[in-house]
Each structure stands twice: as structure tokens, then as C-alpha cells.
Design an enzyme around this catalytic site. Structure first.
Site, PDB file in Angstrom:
ATOM      1  N   LEU A  47       0.860  -1.171   0.000  1.00  0.00           N
ATOM      2  CA  LEU A  47       0.000   0.000   0.000  1.00  0.00           C
ATOM      3  C   LEU A  47       0.902   1.228   0.000  1.00  0.00           C
ATOM      4  CD1 LEU A  47      -2.845  -0.892   2.542  1.00  0.00           C
ATOM      5  CD2 LEU A  47      -2.932  -0.971   0.046  1.00  0.00           C
ATOM      6  N   ASP A  48       0.555   2.217  -0.812  1.00  0.00           N
ATOM      7  CA  ASP A  48       1.361   3.430  -0.853  1.00  0.00           C
ATOM      8  C   ASP A  48       1.439   4.063   0.527  1.00  0.00           C
ATOM      9  OD1 ASP A  48       1.605   3.016  -3.540  1.00  0.00           O
ATOM     10  OD2 ASP A  48      -0.029   4.375  -4.103  1.00  0.00           O
ATOM     11  N   MET A  49       2.407   4.958   0.673  1.00  0.00           N
ATOM     12  CA  MET A  49       2.614   5.597   1.976  1.00  0.00           C
ATOM     13  C   MET A  49       1.367   6.334   2.451  1.00  0.00           C
ATOM     14  SD  MET A  49       5.790   7.989   3.133  1.00  0.00           S
ATOM     15  CE  MET A  49       6.092   8.343   4.862  1.00  0.00           C
ATOM     16  N   THR A 105      -1.729   5.630   1.428  1.00  0.00           N
ATOM     17  CA  THR A 105      -2.898   4.757   1.345  1.00  0.00           C
ATOM     18  C   THR A 105      -3.066   4.032   2.667  1.00  0.00           C
ATOM     19  OG1 THR A 105      -2.550   4.469  -1.033  1.00  0.00           O
ATOM     20  CG2 THR A 105      -3.974   2.885   0.065  1.00  0.00           C
TER      21      THR A 105
END
Length: 371
Positions: free
Chosen positions: A229-231, A233
């Protein structure tokens, strides 16, 4: 000024024969402690005789006749009372508080002890595979870390130092790390974790940014994240102890649906959302079918429910930007049959084996490699 009750003859001598029993006069309520017997003589008082008012209770025993207290077992020089000899088995006091530090107190002394489940059996026999992979499945470290440990001479097989990771093994017996025997491979375990925004999905970051490993609960075993998961997200992140399951779940070919709640800024038509169901090609990268439905509108922001099946890097953000929406919040709420539900941020719990089996049933068999 005369004291109260001083002129009453019936209260002049309390407890006298024939006198009514009652409260002593005010002048006798205060005791002159100088007239009391010294402590050395108090214990030699004779036992009291039978009561004169017809009370059938037995007389009290003189203090000298009482058995001495036995020695305390906690090292305290004071004497402690020994066990009761009259067979008294009084129930615990109602409402008694449990003792601290998890020790059984008066209220839970009679509660049955709950037996802990035995730890799962670890397997030492494995299919032929590289030693780094086997040790990673056994929870020693990641494959890269194990290769580094081999180069440092920290891993031995039957007392001989291993010098190269290019070794296939079928058993972990005799394998030691820093002189400690490897316990074996435990059964696969899967956890769900509520990742908050502001943390990287990585074990470490060379730039020193915070990662999920900084906030995972300390009681978890060694786990690896399924996908990323992106930072910025947040939401559901799966963690597993098995690298093989991790790899199978995060492949785009697994075709497992990932569901997101998205808050985006901008205006969009229903036709533009429906066009994503056929996929999209952006900057030479093709993205598979994306299902997007508007949940509600709040001013110039939209809340959407977006479902993807490939899970490519920044797929949701890129696809929505392609149709004119700017994502300002992204929350993953489901991964296949596993939902985020009411799991609090930074919380983690283990997924039941029934749900793990349902998730593995969604995995498509990998195509055999061409010869």
C-alpha cells in the site's frame, strides 16, 4: 457548668448489677491510658466465665492458650498463622477484586484453569528448494538477509559453515543459525492489519521514513506483507508467515478482487466510470477492468467504491486521474473474502483458517513454464 448526665444515678455506674445496660456516661468515655495494664501483663488475663445474661456462647479462650503462629514462608520475620484445622472452606468473598499481575485472587481462586493450545507442529522435511527460501519459510529472516548471513558464515549444516546460498535442501535437520538449531517450518498463518497513512509498506527504508514494522503489534511472529500500500494509502493489509502464499496472492494473475473506498476531487460522468470496465492504457501501461461506482457526493468531492483485480503499482490513482479525478484519500476495505470491518487503525488479528482456505480457493493455478 455541670456536665450532662452527671446527676443521673442510674448512669453513674455502667453495667452495675440491676442497672440498665446502655451507653456509659459522658465522663467515662475517655480512658486514661496511664491506668491500662502494660502489654506484658495483658496476655495473662484469665478467660472470661459464662455470661450472666443467659448467653450460651462459649467463653473466650485466654490468649496464652492459643497456638503460636508458624513461620512465614516469604522471608518476613513476622509470624504468620498456619492453615485452618477446623475444615473451614469458605467460598470466595462476593465482589472481591482479582489480584494484580494476572495472579489468581479471592474471586477467581475457584475458577478452572484454561489450558493453552499446544503450539503448532513445525515441519523439518521440505520439498527440494534453496536453503534461503526454506529458512525464510521457517521464519528466520528474509531471503536477502539469509544470503547475507551465509556470506558472514553464520549458518552451518551439521557443523560445517555454509559458504554459498546456491544449495538445495530437503530437510532442516542439522541446520543452525548463530549456533541455534532451526525449529522448522510452522503452518501457514495469515493476519490482517489496518495500516494508517504515513507509513511505508517495507521492512526498512534507507531514507529513514517510518515503516509498518515500526507499528506492528509486538506479539506477531515474523510476517511479510502481501503486496504494498502506498505511503498515503490506508486500510487492509494482509500479512503472512509464508512467502509462497505471499507470492501467489500478490500476482496480478491471481485475479483476486481488491475493494477500495476512494475520496476524489472533481467531476465525472457515469459514462466515464463505465468506460473503465473495459480497462485502460495509460502511458503505455495497460490496466485491466476497473469497476467504479459513486457512493455519495460531498461538495466537490466524491466517495467511490472501486474494485480492481490486478493490483498494479498506484493503479487506482492512475486510472481515476485518467478520467479527471484527483484522489485525496484511498482506503482498502477488502481483499477477496477478507474485509477490514471494524478493525481499528494499527490493529492486527489472525484470520481463521476457514477464510484462509476460501482465499486460497480463489487463486488460479499458475500456468506451467514453457519448455
Amino acid at each position: 457548668m455541670a456536665r450532662p448526665n452527671a446527676a443521673r444515678p442510674d448512669m453513674a455506674r455502667p453495667n452495675a448489677p440491676g442497672a440498665p445496660r446502655g451507653r456509659p456516661p459522658q465522663s467515662n468515655r475517655f480512658i486514661d491510658f496511664d491506668d491500662r495494664a502494660p502489654p506484658s501483663e495483658r496476655g495473662s488475663r484469665p478467660p472470661r466465665g459464662p455470661r450472666a445474661d443467659g448467653d450460651k456462647r462459649p467463653p473466650r479462650t485466654a490468649r496464652d492458650d492459643r497456638p503460636p503462629r508458624g513461620p512465614r514462608t516469604d522471608g518476613d520475620p513476622r509470624q504468620s498463622r498456619g492453615p485452618r484445622t477446623d475444615g473451614d472452606a469458605r467460598p470466595p468473598r462476593a465482589g472481591a477484586r482479582p489480584s494484580r499481575a494476572g495472579k489468581p485472587g479471592p474471586a477467581d481462586a475457584a475458577a478452572p484453569r484454561v489450558k493453552r493450545a499446544p503450539p503448532p507442529e513445525r515441519l523439518t522435511e521440505v520439498a527440494p528448494q534453496r536453503i534461503a527460501k526454506a529458512l525464510a519459510r521457517a521464519g528466520v529472516a528474509s531471503r536477502r538477509d539469509i544470503e547475507r548471513m551465509i556470506a558472514e558464515g553464520r549458518i552451518e549444516i551439521d557443523g560445517a559453515k555454509l559458504t554459498s546460498p546456491a544449495l538445495n535442501i530437503t530437510s532442516l535437520r542439522g541446520v543452525t543459525v548463530d549456533g541455534q538449531a532451526v525449529a522448522g517450518i510452522a503452518p501457514t498463518r495469515l493476519y490482517r492489519f489496518h495500516k494508517p497513512a504515513g507509513f511505508l509498506t517495507a521492512a526498512r527504508d534507507p531514507a529513514g521514513r517510518p515503516t509498518i514494522m515500526d507499528i506492528l503489534p509486538p506479539d506477531l511472529p515474523r510476517v511479510v506483507p502481501v503486496g504494498r500500500l502506498d505511503m498515503n494509502t490506508e486500510g487492509l493489509l494482509l500479512l503472512t508467515t509464508d512467502g509462497e502464499l505471499k507470492r501467489a496472492l500478490e500476482l496480478p494473475s491471481s485475479n483476486i478482487p481488491r475493494v477500495y473506498r476512494v475520496r476524489a476531487f472533481g467531476e465525472v460522468t457515469q459514462a466515464a466510470l463505465e468506460s473503465l470496465a473495459d480497462g485502460a492504457t495509460i502511458d503505455g501501461m495497460h490496466y485491466g477492468p476497473v469497476l467504479a461506482d459513486i457512493e455519495r457526493k460531498t461538495g466537490h468531492n466524491l466517495w467511490l467504491i472501486v474494485t480492481i483485480r490486478e493490483g498494479k503499482n498506484r493503479e487506482v490513482r492512475r486510472v481515476l486521474e485518467h478520467i479527471g479525478l484527483q484522489v485525496n484519500r484511498l482506503i482498502r476495505v477488502a481483499y477477496g473474502p477478507i474485509g477490514l470491518d471494524d478493525l481499528p487503525p494499527r490493529g492486527a488479528d489472525e484470520i481463521p483458517q476457514s477464510d484462509v482456505q476460501a482465499l486460497m480457493a480463489l487463486l488460479k493455478p499458475l500456468k506451467p513454464a514453457k519448455k
